[in-house]
Motif scaffolding. Structure first.
Motif, PDB file in Angstrom:
ATOM      1  N   GLU A  77       0.841  -1.195   0.000  1.00  0.00           N
ATOM      2  CA  GLU A  77       0.000   0.000   0.000  1.00  0.00           C
ATOM      3  C   GLU A  77       0.876   1.245   0.000  1.00  0.00           C
ATOM      4  OE1 GLU A  77      -2.723  -0.055   3.285  1.00  0.00           O
ATOM      5  OE2 GLU A  77      -3.775  -1.830   2.526  1.00  0.00           O
ATOM      6  N   LYS A  78       2.022   1.135   0.678  1.00  0.00           N
ATOM      7  CA  LYS A  78       2.916   2.288   0.799  1.00  0.00           C
ATOM      8  C   LYS A  78       4.328   1.800   1.136  1.00  0.00           C
ATOM      9  CE  LYS A  78       2.665   6.816   2.873  1.00  0.00           C
ATOM     10  NZ  LYS A  78       1.983   7.631   3.866  1.00  0.00           N
ATOM     11  N   VAL A  79       5.320   2.467   0.547  1.00  0.00           N
ATOM     12  CA  VAL A  79       6.725   2.195   0.851  1.00  0.00           C
ATOM     13  C   VAL A  79       7.397   3.538   1.117  1.00  0.00           C
ATOM     14  CG1 VAL A  79       8.928   1.328  -0.048  1.00  0.00           C
ATOM     15  CG2 VAL A  79       6.802   0.112  -0.601  1.00  0.00           C
ATOM     16  N   ASN A  80       7.974   3.706   2.302  1.00  0.00           N
ATOM     17  CA  ASN A  80       8.748   4.904   2.649  1.00  0.00           C
ATOM     18  C   ASN A  80      10.194   4.486   2.857  1.00  0.00           C
ATOM     19  OD1 ASN A  80       6.606   6.804   2.779  1.00  0.00           O
ATOM     20  ND2 ASN A  80       6.027   5.986   4.763  1.00  0.00           N
ATOM     21  N   THR A  81      11.089   5.071   2.074  1.00  0.00           N
ATOM     22  CA  THR A  81      12.502   4.716   2.168  1.00  0.00           C
ATOM     23  C   THR A  81      13.348   5.968   2.310  1.00  0.00           C
ATOM     24  OG1 THR A  81      12.133   2.827   0.693  1.00  0.00           O
ATOM     25  CG2 THR A  81      14.421   3.512   1.040  1.00  0.00           C
ATOM     26  N   SER A  82      14.304   5.916   3.219  1.00  0.00           N
ATOM     27  CA  SER A  82      15.332   6.951   3.278  1.00  0.00           C
ATOM     28  C   SER A  82      16.679   6.262   3.066  1.00  0.00           C
ATOM     29  CB  SER A  82      15.322   7.688   4.624  1.00  0.00           C
ATOM     30  OG  SER A  82      15.655   6.818   5.673  1.00  0.00           O
ATOM     31  N   ALA A  83      17.608   7.011   2.520  1.00  0.00           N
ATOM     32  CA  ALA A  83      18.970   6.515   2.356  1.00  0.00           C
ATOM     33  C   ALA A  83      19.909   7.530   2.981  1.00  0.00           C
ATOM     34  CB  ALA A  83      19.314   6.310   0.880  1.00  0.00           C
ATOM     35  N   SER A  84      20.878   7.042   3.733  1.00  0.00           N
ATOM     36  CA  SER A  84      21.886   7.898   4.360  1.00  0.00           C
ATOM     37  C   SER A  84      23.233   7.503   3.777  1.00  0.00           C
ATOM     38  CB  SER A  84      21.889   7.696   5.877  1.00  0.00           C
ATOM     39  OG  SER A  84      20.610   7.970   6.413  1.00  0.00           O
ATOM     40  N   ILE A  93      33.242   8.107  -0.351  1.00  0.00           N
ATOM     41  CA  ILE A  93      31.940   7.586   0.061  1.00  0.00           C
ATOM     42  C   ILE A  93      32.169   6.206   0.660  1.00  0.00           C
ATOM     43  CG2 ILE A  93      29.661   6.847  -0.728  1.00  0.00           C
ATOM     44  CD1 ILE A  93      29.949   9.033  -2.932  1.00  0.00           C
ATOM     45  N   THR A  94      31.715   6.030   1.892  1.00  0.00           N
ATOM     46  CA  THR A  94      32.011   4.786   2.607  1.00  0.00           C
ATOM     47  C   THR A  94      30.811   3.873   2.786  1.00  0.00           C
ATOM     48  OG1 THR A  94      31.675   5.880   4.728  1.00  0.00           O
ATOM     49  CG2 THR A  94      33.941   5.834   3.856  1.00  0.00           C
ATOM     50  N   GLY A  95      29.597   4.371   2.597  1.00  0.00           N
ATOM     51  CA  GLY A  95      28.446   3.497   2.769  1.00  0.00           C
ATOM     52  C   GLY A  95      27.130   4.179   2.502  1.00  0.00           C
ATOM     53  N   SER A  96      26.112   3.341   2.348  1.00  0.00           N
ATOM     54  CA  SER A  96      24.739   3.816   2.199  1.00  0.00           C
ATOM     55  C   SER A  96      23.856   2.938   3.069  1.00  0.00           C
ATOM     56  CB  SER A  96      24.277   3.741   0.742  1.00  0.00           C
ATOM     57  OG  SER A  96      22.953   4.237   0.601  1.00  0.00           O
ATOM     58  N   HIS A  97      23.065   3.573   3.915  1.00  0.00           N
ATOM     59  CA  HIS A  97      22.150   2.844   4.799  1.00  0.00           C
ATOM     60  C   HIS A  97      20.723   3.117   4.350  1.00  0.00           C
ATOM     61  CE1 HIS A  97      20.505   0.923   8.328  1.00  0.00           C
ATOM     62  NE2 HIS A  97      19.748   2.003   8.516  1.00  0.00           N
ATOM     63  N   LEU A  98      20.022   2.055   3.963  1.00  0.00           N
ATOM     64  CA  LEU A  98      18.621   2.158   3.566  1.00  0.00           C
ATOM     65  C   LEU A  98      17.748   1.862   4.767  1.00  0.00           C
ATOM     66  CD1 LEU A  98      18.901   0.128   0.247  1.00  0.00           C
ATOM     67  CD2 LEU A  98      18.458   2.599   0.428  1.00  0.00           C
ATOM     68  N   ASN A  99      16.756   2.702   4.991  1.00  0.00           N
ATOM     69  CA  ASN A  99      15.802   2.501   6.075  1.00  0.00           C
ATOM     70  C   ASN A  99      14.418   2.543   5.435  1.00  0.00           C
ATOM     71  OD1 ASN A  99      14.181   2.589   8.347  1.00  0.00           O
ATOM     72  ND2 ASN A  99      15.590   3.896   9.476  1.00  0.00           N
TER      73      ASN A  99
END
Length: 141
Positions: A77-84, A93-99
């Motif tokens: 129904e819904k997907v909320n994603t942030s990336a840091s 660039i050392t990493g990407s964290h998906l939440n």
């Protein structure tokens, strides 16, 4: 058929004292300021290459996860994603964290974790970022 997306930047001056702008060819949003200080120290008013990568990663992952969930017979129904995306001066660039937090009726938390992990691996932006650590925190709402 392949699709090519474009953005352009202008820079004036040296790395430490200079500044510039970045613009996207697909929008009328204008230009966004960029500078070294924002990149190396952070800023709430100036964008960075890492913020742009985070936007690409979060949006790509949301699409990949939505597709994988639909393929599983459990469309979200819904997907909320942030990336840091983390940048360390002198290193890169050392990493990407998906939440991600999603509303997916009829799906167990275990199956959601499995599908989210596969979407992380299959996301084209994740594949492009294969040289860095990509982590995932996925929860059902």
């Amino acid at each position: 058929m392949p699709v090519t997306s474009e953005a352009a930047s202008t820079w004036t001056g040296s790395l430490m004292e200079g500044s510039g702008t970045v613009a996207f060819s697909s929008s009328n949003l204008g230009t966004f300021p960029i500078n070294w200080k924002a990149r190396s120290e952070g800023s709430d008013t100036t964008t960075t290459p890492e913020e742009l990568i985070a936007a690409a990663h979060s949006s790509c992952f949301s699409m990949a996860l939505s597709h994988a969930l639909a393929e599983n017979g459990t469309p979200p129904e819904k997907v909320n994603t942030s990336a840091s995306v983390t940048f360390k001066p002198g290193v890169g660039i050392t990493g990407s964290h998906l939440n991600v937090n999603a509303v997916v009726p009829g799906l167990s938390p275990e199956k959601f974790q499995e599908i989210a992990a596969e979407a992380k691996t299959g996301c084209p932006v994740s594949q492009a970022l294969a040289g860095i650590e990509i982590t995932l925190e996925a929860t059902l709402a």
